[in-house]
Design a protein around this motif. Structure first.
Motif, short mmCIF file in Angstrom:
data_model
loop_
_atom_site.label_atom_id
_atom_site.label_comp_id
_atom_site.label_asym_id
_atom_site.label_seq_id
_atom_site.Cartn_x
_atom_site.Cartn_y
_atom_site.Cartn_z
N LYS A 32 0.82 -1.22 0.00
CA LYS A 32 0.00 0.00 0.00
C LYS A 32 0.85 1.27 0.00
CE LYS A 32 -3.80 -2.29 0.15
NZ LYS A 32 -4.48 -2.61 -1.06
N LYS A 33 2.03 1.23 0.59
CA LYS A 33 2.90 2.41 0.61
C LYS A 33 3.39 2.72 -0.80
CE LYS A 33 4.41 1.71 5.32
NZ LYS A 33 5.49 1.33 6.19
N ILE A 34 3.76 1.69 -1.55
CA ILE A 34 4.17 1.90 -2.94
C ILE A 34 2.97 2.40 -3.73
CG2 ILE A 34 4.83 0.74 -5.08
CD1 ILE A 34 6.63 -1.07 -3.45
N SER A 35 1.82 1.78 -3.51
CA SER A 35 0.62 2.15 -4.25
C SER A 35 0.31 3.63 -4.11
CB SER A 35 -0.57 1.33 -3.75
OG SER A 35 -0.33 -0.04 -3.96
N GLY A 36 0.45 4.16 -2.91
CA GLY A 36 0.12 5.56 -2.68
C GLY A 36 1.06 6.52 -3.36
N LEU A 37 2.29 6.10 -3.62
CA LEU A 37 3.29 7.02 -4.16
C LEU A 37 3.47 6.91 -5.67
CD1 LEU A 37 5.98 6.67 -1.38
CD2 LEU A 37 4.41 8.57 -1.74
N CYS A 38 3.44 5.70 -6.19
CA CYS A 38 3.76 5.61 -7.62
C CYS A 38 2.96 4.54 -8.38
CB CYS A 38 5.25 5.39 -7.82
SG CYS A 38 5.93 3.98 -6.97
N LEU A 39 1.85 4.10 -7.82
CA LEU A 39 1.01 3.14 -8.52
C LEU A 39 0.54 3.74 -9.83
CD1 LEU A 39 -0.28 0.32 -8.19
CD2 LEU A 39 -2.31 1.47 -7.37
N ALA A 40 0.59 2.95 -10.87
CA ALA A 40 0.18 3.31 -12.22
C ALA A 40 1.20 4.17 -12.96
CB ALA A 40 -1.18 3.99 -12.24
N LYS A 41 2.32 4.49 -12.32
CA LYS A 41 3.36 5.24 -13.02
C LYS A 41 4.26 4.26 -13.77
CE LYS A 41 3.53 9.28 -10.11
NZ LYS A 41 4.33 10.20 -9.36
N THR A 42 4.83 4.73 -14.85
CA THR A 42 5.79 3.95 -15.61
C THR A 42 7.16 4.54 -15.38
OG1 THR A 42 4.12 3.38 -17.27
CG2 THR A 42 6.44 3.13 -17.91
N VAL A 43 8.07 3.70 -14.93
CA VAL A 43 9.43 4.12 -14.63
C VAL A 43 10.36 3.34 -15.54
CG1 VAL A 43 11.20 4.28 -12.85
CG2 VAL A 43 8.80 4.52 -12.22
N ARG A 44 10.98 4.06 -16.47
CA ARG A 44 11.92 3.45 -17.42
C ARG A 44 11.35 2.21 -18.08
NH1 ARG A 44 17.58 4.60 -14.23
NH2 ARG A 44 17.13 6.78 -13.90
N GLY A 45 10.10 2.32 -18.48
CA GLY A 45 9.45 1.25 -19.23
C GLY A 45 8.71 0.22 -18.40
N VAL A 46 8.79 0.31 -17.07
CA VAL A 46 8.12 -0.65 -16.20
C VAL A 46 6.95 0.05 -15.52
CG1 VAL A 46 8.36 -2.16 -14.20
CG2 VAL A 46 10.28 -1.91 -15.78
N LYS A 47 5.75 -0.46 -15.75
CA LYS A 47 4.56 0.12 -15.13
C LYS A 47 4.31 -0.57 -13.80
CE LYS A 47 -0.13 1.60 -16.00
NZ LYS A 47 -1.14 1.82 -17.02
N ILE A 48 4.16 0.22 -12.74
CA ILE A 48 3.91 -0.30 -11.40
C ILE A 48 2.41 -0.45 -11.22
CG2 ILE A 48 4.25 0.11 -8.94
CD1 ILE A 48 6.70 1.88 -9.83
N VAL A 49 1.97 -1.68 -10.95
CA VAL A 49 0.55 -1.99 -10.95
C VAL A 49 0.15 -2.85 -9.76
CG1 VAL A 49 0.36 -1.86 -13.47
CG2 VAL A 49 0.88 -4.05 -12.38
N ASN A 50 -1.17 -2.83 -9.47
CA ASN A 50 -1.73 -3.79 -8.52
C ASN A 50 -2.35 -4.92 -9.34
OD1 ASN A 50 -4.24 -2.88 -9.42
ND2 ASN A 50 -4.57 -1.55 -7.67
N VAL A 51 -2.97 -5.89 -8.68
CA VAL A 51 -3.51 -7.06 -9.38
C VAL A 51 -4.56 -6.67 -10.41
CG1 VAL A 51 -4.80 -9.21 -9.09
CG2 VAL A 51 -2.99 -8.63 -7.49
N GLN A 52 -5.48 -5.79 -10.04
CA GLN A 52 -6.55 -5.39 -10.96
C GLN A 52 -5.98 -4.71 -12.21
OE1 GLN A 52 -6.52 -4.61 -7.65
NE2 GLN A 52 -8.18 -5.87 -6.88
N MET A 53 -4.99 -3.87 -12.02
CA MET A 53 -4.38 -3.17 -13.16
C MET A 53 -3.62 -4.13 -14.06
SD MET A 53 -3.04 0.15 -11.08
CE MET A 53 -2.40 1.02 -12.50
N LEU A 54 -2.93 -5.11 -13.46
CA LEU A 54 -2.19 -6.10 -14.24
C LEU A 54 -3.15 -6.91 -15.10
CD1 LEU A 54 0.39 -7.57 -15.03
CD2 LEU A 54 0.04 -9.06 -13.05
N LEU A 55 -4.24 -7.36 -14.50
CA LEU A 55 -5.22 -8.14 -15.24
C LEU A 55 -5.79 -7.33 -16.41
CD1 LEU A 55 -6.75 -10.75 -15.61
CD2 LEU A 55 -8.43 -9.92 -13.95
N ALA A 56 -6.12 -6.09 -16.16
CA ALA A 56 -6.64 -5.23 -17.23
C ALA A 56 -5.62 -5.07 -18.36
CB ALA A 56 -7.04 -3.87 -16.67
N GLY A 57 -4.36 -4.92 -18.00
CA GLY A 57 -3.30 -4.79 -19.01
C GLY A 57 -3.13 -6.06 -19.82
#
Length: 67
Positions: A32-57
């Motif tokens: 949850k700490k990561i989620s609050g700061l950079c969830l859904a951001k893409t850093v050097r080509g890597v998108k930081i996601v939770n389970v729901q976002m990964l499944l959608a992708g």
């Protein structure tokens, strides 16, 4: 170390660096700490996601079907 606006705890930086070095598209987190700061951001080509976002992708790429 990372793009402006991305705040990541020192303990989490090697994980993201590994994902970047490995050419990952996604970094799945449940922290949850990561989620609050950079969830859904893409850093050097890597998108930081939770389970729901990964499944959608994966569905959007046709890797997984909705049914």
């Amino acid at each position: 170390m990372f793009d402006p606006g991305v705040k990541l705890a020192e303990k989490d930086q090697p994980i993201l660096c590994g994902a970047i070095a490995g050419g990952a598209d996604f970094l799945l987190t449940g922290d949850k700490k990561i989620s609050g700061l950079c969830l859904a951001k893409t850093v050097r080509g890597v998108k930081i996601v939770n389970v729901q976002m990964l499944l959608a992708g994966l569905i959007a790429r046709g890797i997984v079907s909705e049914s």
